[in-house]
Scaffold this motif. Sequence first.
Motif, PDB file in Angstrom:
ATOM      1  N   GLY A 110       0.831  -1.184   0.000  1.00 31.34           N
ATOM      2  CA  GLY A 110       0.000   0.000   0.000  1.00 31.34           C
ATOM      3  C   GLY A 110       0.872   1.242   0.000  1.00 31.34           C
ATOM      4  N   GLU A 111       0.498   2.269  -0.758  1.00 34.46           N
ATOM      5  CA  GLU A 111       1.267   3.511  -0.799  1.00 34.46           C
ATOM      6  C   GLU A 111       1.302   4.121   0.589  1.00 34.46           C
ATOM      7  OE1 GLU A 111       1.701   7.354  -3.743  1.00 34.46           O
ATOM      8  OE2 GLU A 111      -0.212   6.282  -3.604  1.00 34.46           O
ATOM      9  N   ASN A 112       2.528   4.409   1.076  1.00 38.46           N
ATOM     10  CA  ASN A 112       2.716   4.907   2.446  1.00 38.46           C
ATOM     11  C   ASN A 112       2.118   3.942   3.460  1.00 38.46           C
ATOM     12  OD1 ASN A 112       3.965   7.299   1.514  1.00 38.46           O
ATOM     13  ND2 ASN A 112       1.956   8.253   1.200  1.00 38.46           N
ATOM     14  N   GLU A 113       2.250   2.625   3.121  1.00 44.86           N
ATOM     15  CA  GLU A 113       1.758   1.543   3.976  1.00 44.86           C
ATOM     16  C   GLU A 113       0.246   1.568   4.143  1.00 44.86           C
ATOM     17  OE1 GLU A 113       3.829  -0.745   4.599  1.00 44.86           O
ATOM     18  OE2 GLU A 113       5.440   0.471   3.779  1.00 44.86           O
ATOM     19  N   GLY A 114      -0.447   2.275   3.288  1.00 42.88           N
ATOM     20  CA  GLY A 114      -1.907   2.244   3.312  1.00 42.88           C
ATOM     21  C   GLY A 114      -2.424   1.233   2.314  1.00 42.88           C
ATOM     22  N   LEU A 115      -3.690   0.868   2.390  1.00 44.75           N
ATOM     23  CA  LEU A 115      -4.254  -0.145   1.516  1.00 44.75           C
ATOM     24  C   LEU A 115      -5.176   0.437   0.456  1.00 44.75           C
ATOM     25  CD1 LEU A 115      -5.134  -2.848   4.190  1.00 44.75           C
ATOM     26  CD2 LEU A 115      -3.044  -2.608   2.854  1.00 44.75           C
ATOM     27  N   LYS A 116      -5.428   1.744   0.528  1.00 36.75           N
ATOM     28  CA  LYS A 116      -6.377   2.353  -0.402  1.00 36.75           C
ATOM     29  C   LYS A 116      -5.797   2.451  -1.795  1.00 36.75           C
ATOM     30  CE  LYS A 116      -9.401   6.374  -0.973  1.00 36.75           C
ATOM     31  NZ  LYS A 116      -9.835   7.680  -0.405  1.00 36.75           N
ATOM     32  N   TYR A 117      -4.500   2.751  -1.907  1.00 34.36           N
ATOM     33  CA  TYR A 117      -3.850   2.902  -3.199  1.00 34.36           C
ATOM     34  C   TYR A 117      -2.704   1.889  -3.304  1.00 34.36           C
ATOM     35  CZ  TYR A 117      -6.407   7.299  -3.124  1.00 34.36           C
ATOM     36  OH  TYR A 117      -7.396   8.242  -3.038  1.00 34.36           O
ATOM     37  N   PRO A 118      -2.964   0.684  -3.773  1.00 33.88           N
ATOM     38  CA  PRO A 118      -1.927  -0.350  -3.846  1.00 33.88           C
ATOM     39  C   PRO A 118      -0.832  -0.003  -4.845  1.00 33.88           C
ATOM     40  CG  PRO A 118      -3.914  -1.077  -4.942  1.00 33.88           C
ATOM     41  CD  PRO A 118      -4.264   0.203  -4.245  1.00 33.88           C
ATOM     42  N   VAL A 119       0.380  -0.460  -4.546  1.00 37.01           N
ATOM     43  CA  VAL A 119       1.557  -0.204  -5.369  1.00 37.01           C
ATOM     44  C   VAL A 119       2.231  -1.536  -5.683  1.00 37.01           C
ATOM     45  CG1 VAL A 119       3.815   0.914  -5.481  1.00 37.01           C
ATOM     46  CG2 VAL A 119       1.916   2.063  -4.337  1.00 37.01           C
ATOM     47  N   LEU A 120       2.565  -1.744  -6.954  1.00 34.95           N
ATOM     48  CA  LEU A 120       3.310  -2.927  -7.368  1.00 34.95           C
ATOM     49  C   LEU A 120       4.789  -2.578  -7.434  1.00 34.95           C
ATOM     50  CD1 LEU A 120       3.414  -5.834  -8.539  1.00 34.95           C
ATOM     51  CD2 LEU A 120       3.200  -4.781 -10.807  1.00 34.95           C
ATOM     52  N   GLN A 121       5.618  -3.415  -6.827  1.00 38.98           N
ATOM     53  CA  GLN A 121       7.057  -3.170  -6.822  1.00 38.98           C
ATOM     54  C   GLN A 121       7.780  -4.457  -7.197  1.00 38.98           C
ATOM     55  OE1 GLN A 121       8.927  -0.653  -3.720  1.00 38.98           O
ATOM     56  NE2 GLN A 121      10.189  -2.436  -3.247  1.00 38.98           N
ATOM     57  N   VAL A 122       8.697  -4.359  -8.164  1.00 37.26           N
ATOM     58  CA  VAL A 122       9.521  -5.482  -8.595  1.00 37.26           C
ATOM     59  C   VAL A 122      10.976  -5.128  -8.362  1.00 37.26           C
ATOM     60  CG1 VAL A 122      10.169  -6.984 -10.511  1.00 37.26           C
ATOM     61  CG2 VAL A 122       7.812  -6.151 -10.335  1.00 37.26           C
ATOM     62  N   SER A 123      11.691  -6.008  -7.667  1.00 35.13           N
ATOM     63  CA  SER A 123      13.106  -5.793  -7.371  1.00 35.13           C
ATOM     64  C   SER A 123      13.925  -6.942  -7.934  1.00 35.13           C
ATOM     65  CB  SER A 123      13.337  -5.698  -5.860  1.00 35.13           C
ATOM     66  OG  SER A 123      12.578  -4.646  -5.290  1.00 35.13           O
ATOM     67  N   ILE A 124      15.086  -6.614  -8.471  1.00 41.18           N
ATOM     68  CA  ILE A 124      16.044  -7.605  -8.934  1.00 41.18           C
ATOM     69  C   ILE A 124      17.368  -7.331  -8.247  1.00 41.18           C
ATOM     70  CG2 ILE A 124      17.273  -8.565 -10.920  1.00 41.18           C
ATOM     71  CD1 ILE A 124      14.940  -7.871 -12.664  1.00 41.18           C
ATOM     72  N   ASP A 125      17.859  -8.320  -7.521  1.00 40.38           N
ATOM     73  CA  ASP A 125      19.099  -8.169  -6.765  1.00 40.38           C
ATOM     74  C   ASP A 125      19.040  -6.945  -5.853  1.00 40.38           C
ATOM     75  OD1 ASP A 125      20.093 -10.429  -7.970  1.00 40.38           O
ATOM     76  OD2 ASP A 125      21.095  -9.331  -9.562  1.00 40.38           O
ATOM     77  N   LYS A 126      17.914  -6.803  -5.155  1.00 39.53           N
ATOM     78  CA  LYS A 126      17.729  -5.778  -4.134  1.00 39.53           C
ATOM     79  C   LYS A 126      17.562  -4.378  -4.716  1.00 39.53           C
ATOM     80  CE  LYS A 126      19.356  -5.712   0.650  1.00 39.53           C
ATOM     81  NZ  LYS A 126      20.523  -5.963   1.538  1.00 39.53           N
ATOM     82  N   ARG A 127      17.498  -4.272  -6.031  1.00 39.62           N
ATOM     83  CA  ARG A 127      17.336  -2.974  -6.682  1.00 39.62           C
ATOM     84  C   ARG A 127      15.937  -2.903  -7.297  1.00 39.62           C
ATOM     85  NH1 ARG A 127      21.042   0.791  -8.779  1.00 39.62           N
ATOM     86  NH2 ARG A 127      22.709  -0.660  -8.185  1.00 39.62           N
ATOM     87  N   VAL A 128      15.194  -1.858  -6.979  1.00 34.58           N
ATOM     88  CA  VAL A 128      13.849  -1.698  -7.505  1.00 34.58           C
ATOM     89  C   VAL A 128      13.923  -1.343  -8.991  1.00 34.58           C
ATOM     90  CG1 VAL A 128      11.687  -0.409  -7.355  1.00 34.58           C
ATOM     91  CG2 VAL A 128      12.929  -0.987  -5.269  1.00 34.58           C
ATOM     92  N   VAL A 129      13.262  -2.148  -9.844  1.00 33.10           N
ATOM     93  CA  VAL A 129      13.293  -1.896 -11.281  1.00 33.10           C
ATOM     94  C   VAL A 129      11.987  -1.280 -11.768  1.00 33.10           C
ATOM     95  CG1 VAL A 129      14.999  -3.683 -11.749  1.00 33.10           C
ATOM     96  CG2 VAL A 129      12.572  -4.270 -11.801  1.00 33.10           C
ATOM     97  N   ILE A 130      10.886  -1.560 -11.098  1.00 33.67           N
ATOM     98  CA  ILE A 130       9.641  -0.856 -11.425  1.00 33.67           C
ATOM     99  C   ILE A 130       8.858  -0.604 -10.135  1.00 33.67           C
ATOM    100  CG2 ILE A 130       9.430  -1.898 -13.711  1.00 33.67           C
ATOM    101  CD1 ILE A 130       7.042  -3.508 -12.558  1.00 33.67           C
ATOM    102  N   ARG A 131       8.111   0.463 -10.143  1.00 38.73           N
ATOM    103  CA  ARG A 131       7.203   0.792  -9.045  1.00 38.73           C
ATOM    104  C   ARG A 131       5.960   1.417  -9.676  1.00 38.73           C
ATOM    105  NH1 ARG A 131       7.104   1.563  -3.515  1.00 38.73           N
ATOM    106  NH2 ARG A 131       5.819   3.289  -2.774  1.00 38.73           N
TER     107      ARG A 131
END
Length: 308
Positions: A202-223
């Motif tokens: 959730g954006e800012n740990e909230g659940l109203k606006y979900p966020v997808l995050q993909v990390s490769i080798d600990k580096r965020v590649v998309i958000r």
Amino acid sequence: MMDLISCYSQYAVQVSSSSSCSSYTPSSSCILPNLTPSTQTTVTCLYKSTLSTTNTHHFITVTWHRTPTTQGLQITSGDDPTPPFRLNTHSGLFRKKKGAKSFHINNTKFDIYYDLSSAQYGSGAEPEQGYYVVIMVDSELGLLIGDMTEEPTVKKLKMSNQIGKFCLVSRKEYFSGNTLYTTKARFSDAGNWHDIVIRCTGENEGLKYPVLQVSIDKRVVIRVKRLQWNFRGNQTIFLDGLLVDLMWDVYEWFFGLDTGSGSGSGSGHAVFMFRTRSGLDSRLWLEEKIVKSENDDDDKKGFSLLIN
């Protein structure tokens, strides 16, 4: 997956392969609090085997599956809907975990030699070490997987038969659980293994606006913010000198299966695909395009990872 082709993005991200996230621990929740990573239930690997004697191509599918009550291996080739080789490794019978079996598909003879009696499993469906599976195709070694390559049976098969060329074309992983997925992948034979983490927060740990995050080798590649509006999309990343298309489709997370009623339960599944391509190839690839014609050149092959 059919709608992913229309979700092309011009943006690209460079990913460094120098770090590792083998000790990575998620610090935030995914939609619901206190989630643990989803459980891997099935891994399906598609291999292309080229025989040296006839220069013919064979596509071999190896499927590992695991549930609380069953665990096993299936092998088939081509479009045969019924796997001619099935093995239940969850059984306590030792003889079922080591042996050999032969069968024919379209006038091609396959001989399977396997030893899973000492196989060690992690949290996933396929063994991590302590096993081998050898597939002979018309008396030629067409595929060898596992780490026990110095076992007497394997050495004898390698020394007394021609050895063909084989490569991994695609890998599909199926998970059961929540919206947190962890896996490893190597996108070329000469590339490094990479830790992949996919999670929905959730954006800012909230659940109203979900966020997808993909990390490769600990580096965020998309958000991807406001995921309920951006439930399908594509991002291009550079990894090990390769262009990799990263595609996602999480429609069913929010709207469930399309029943025509205009509403959904939100209890469906999500699909993520990583697909390598050459710098001259501007097309996005769909799941249905993974298996190319047997007349395609080897230097045109790519690799795909599908997470479902």
